[in-house]
Design a protein around this motif. Structure first.
Motif, mmCIF file in Angstrom:
data_model
loop_
_atom_site.group_PDB
_atom_site.id
_atom_site.type_symbol
_atom_site.label_atom_id
_atom_site.label_comp_id
_atom_site.label_asym_id
_atom_site.label_seq_id
_atom_site.Cartn_x
_atom_site.Cartn_y
_atom_site.Cartn_z
ATOM 1 N N ASN A 172 0.843 -1.193 0.000
ATOM 2 C CA ASN A 172 0.000 0.000 0.000
ATOM 3 C C ASN A 172 0.880 1.245 0.000
ATOM 4 N N TYR A 173 1.431 1.551 -1.146
ATOM 5 C CA TYR A 173 2.337 2.687 -1.276
ATOM 6 C C TYR A 173 1.620 3.967 -0.855
ATOM 7 N N GLY A 174 2.243 4.737 0.028
ATOM 8 C CA GLY A 174 1.703 6.018 0.456
ATOM 9 C C GLY A 174 0.722 5.952 1.608
ATOM 10 N N ILE A 175 0.480 4.765 2.149
ATOM 11 C CA ILE A 175 -0.498 4.657 3.237
ATOM 12 C C ILE A 175 -0.017 5.372 4.493
ATOM 13 N N SER A 176 1.298 5.498 4.653
ATOM 14 C CA SER A 176 1.827 6.169 5.840
ATOM 15 C C SER A 176 1.542 7.673 5.824
ATOM 16 N N LEU A 177 1.147 8.213 4.690
ATOM 17 C CA LEU A 177 0.807 9.634 4.608
ATOM 18 C C LEU A 177 -0.458 9.961 5.402
ATOM 19 N N HIS A 178 -1.265 8.937 5.710
ATOM 20 C CA HIS A 178 -2.485 9.135 6.502
ATOM 21 C C HIS A 178 -2.177 9.316 7.983
ATOM 22 N N GLY A 179 -0.983 8.932 8.402
ATOM 23 C CA GLY A 179 -0.644 8.969 9.820
ATOM 24 C C GLY A 179 -0.906 7.615 10.460
ATOM 25 N N PRO A 180 -0.754 7.525 11.781
ATOM 26 C CA PRO A 180 -0.903 6.222 12.436
ATOM 27 C C PRO A 180 -2.337 5.683 12.425
ATOM 28 N N VAL A 181 -3.323 6.561 12.531
ATOM 29 C CA VAL A 181 -4.726 6.134 12.512
ATOM 30 C C VAL A 181 -5.275 6.389 11.114
ATOM 31 N N LEU A 182 -5.767 5.323 10.498
ATOM 32 C CA LEU A 182 -6.275 5.424 9.128
ATOM 33 C C LEU A 182 -7.649 6.082 9.098
ATOM 34 N N PRO A 183 -7.933 6.864 8.078
ATOM 35 C CA PRO A 183 -9.279 7.423 7.937
ATOM 36 C C PRO A 183 -10.306 6.301 7.725
ATOM 37 N N ILE A 184 -11.515 6.542 8.193
ATOM 38 C CA ILE A 184 -12.587 5.558 8.037
ATOM 39 C C ILE A 184 -12.818 5.307 6.543
ATOM 40 N N GLY A 185 -12.907 4.035 6.163
ATOM 41 C CA GLY A 185 -13.188 3.670 4.782
ATOM 42 C C GLY A 185 -11.972 3.516 3.898
ATOM 43 N N THR A 186 -10.774 3.588 4.475
ATOM 44 C CA THR A 186 -9.556 3.402 3.687
ATOM 45 C C THR A 186 -9.448 1.941 3.266
ATOM 46 N N VAL A 187 -9.289 1.706 1.981
ATOM 47 C CA VAL A 187 -9.141 0.343 1.470
ATOM 48 C C VAL A 187 -7.669 -0.038 1.595
ATOM 49 N N VAL A 188 -7.421 -1.170 2.246
ATOM 50 C CA VAL A 188 -6.062 -1.622 2.511
ATOM 51 C C VAL A 188 -5.890 -3.027 1.953
ATOM 52 N N GLU A 189 -4.824 -3.229 1.194
ATOM 53 C CA GLU A 189 -4.478 -4.552 0.667
ATOM 54 C C GLU A 189 -3.556 -5.224 1.684
ATOM 55 N N LEU A 190 -3.965 -6.399 2.193
ATOM 56 C CA LEU A 190 -3.158 -7.133 3.163
ATOM 57 C C LEU A 190 -2.465 -8.308 2.480
ATOM 58 N N PRO A 191 -1.274 -8.667 2.956
ATOM 59 C CA PRO A 191 -0.540 -9.783 2.344
ATOM 60 C C PRO A 191 -1.158 -11.124 2.727
ATOM 61 N N ASN A 192 -0.800 -12.135 1.970
ATOM 62 C CA ASN A 192 -1.222 -13.494 2.293
ATOM 63 C C ASN A 192 -0.351 -14.035 3.413
ATOM 64 N N VAL A 193 -0.969 -14.751 4.337
ATOM 65 C CA VAL A 193 -0.225 -15.357 5.434
ATOM 66 C C VAL A 193 0.366 -16.665 4.927
ATOM 67 N N PRO A 194 1.682 -16.861 5.091
ATOM 68 C CA PRO A 194 2.269 -18.125 4.647
ATOM 69 C C PRO A 194 1.728 -19.298 5.459
ATOM 70 N N ALA A 195 1.536 -20.407 4.777
ATOM 71 C CA ALA A 195 1.037 -21.607 5.453
ATOM 72 C C ALA A 195 2.096 -22.130 6.416
ATOM 73 N N PRO A 196 1.675 -22.575 7.593
ATOM 74 C CA PRO A 196 2.654 -23.122 8.537
ATOM 75 C C PRO A 196 3.265 -24.406 7.990
ATOM 76 N N SER A 197 4.545 -24.597 8.262
ATOM 77 C CA SER A 197 5.204 -25.803 7.774
ATOM 78 C C SER A 197 4.735 -27.005 8.581
ATOM 79 N N THR A 198 4.643 -28.131 7.916
ATOM 80 C CA THR A 198 4.144 -29.333 8.583
ATOM 81 C C THR A 198 5.218 -29.985 9.441
ATOM 82 N N GLY A 199 6.487 -29.652 9.213
ATOM 83 C CA GLY A 199 7.573 -30.263 9.971
ATOM 84 C C GLY A 199 8.017 -29.429 11.165
#
Length: 71
Positions: free
Chosen positions: A33-60
């Motif tokens: 989310n390039y430039g999201i830090s320009l909003h400051g620490p608290v995001l404005p209501i309704g800001t669309v944020v792309e979150l990364p995929n969580v890696p699957a835990p290893s079975t070993g």
């Protein structure tokens, strides 16, 4: 995954709520989310944020024994 911020949301709060962890995820979310830090620490209501995929835990993964102090 796309999420929308609510009142008082921060990027780490969104990562914790939707991904279950903040370890390494906040940094990846900043990169997605390039430039999201320009909003400051608290995001404005309704800001669309792309979150990364969580890696699957290893079975070993080694299980550590549970230590209880007062047993």
């Amino acid at each position: 995954m796309r999420v929308v911020s609510m009142q008082g949301d921060t990027l780490d709060a969104l990562c914790h709520r939707h991904l279950g962890t903040t370890a390494g995820m906040v940094e990846k979310a900043h990169a997605l989310n390039y430039g999201i830090s320009l909003h400051g620490p608290v995001l404005p209501i309704g800001t669309v944020v792309e979150l990364p995929n969580v890696p699957a835990p290893s079975t070993g993964a080694a299980m550590r024994p549970l230590v209880q102090l007062w047993d």
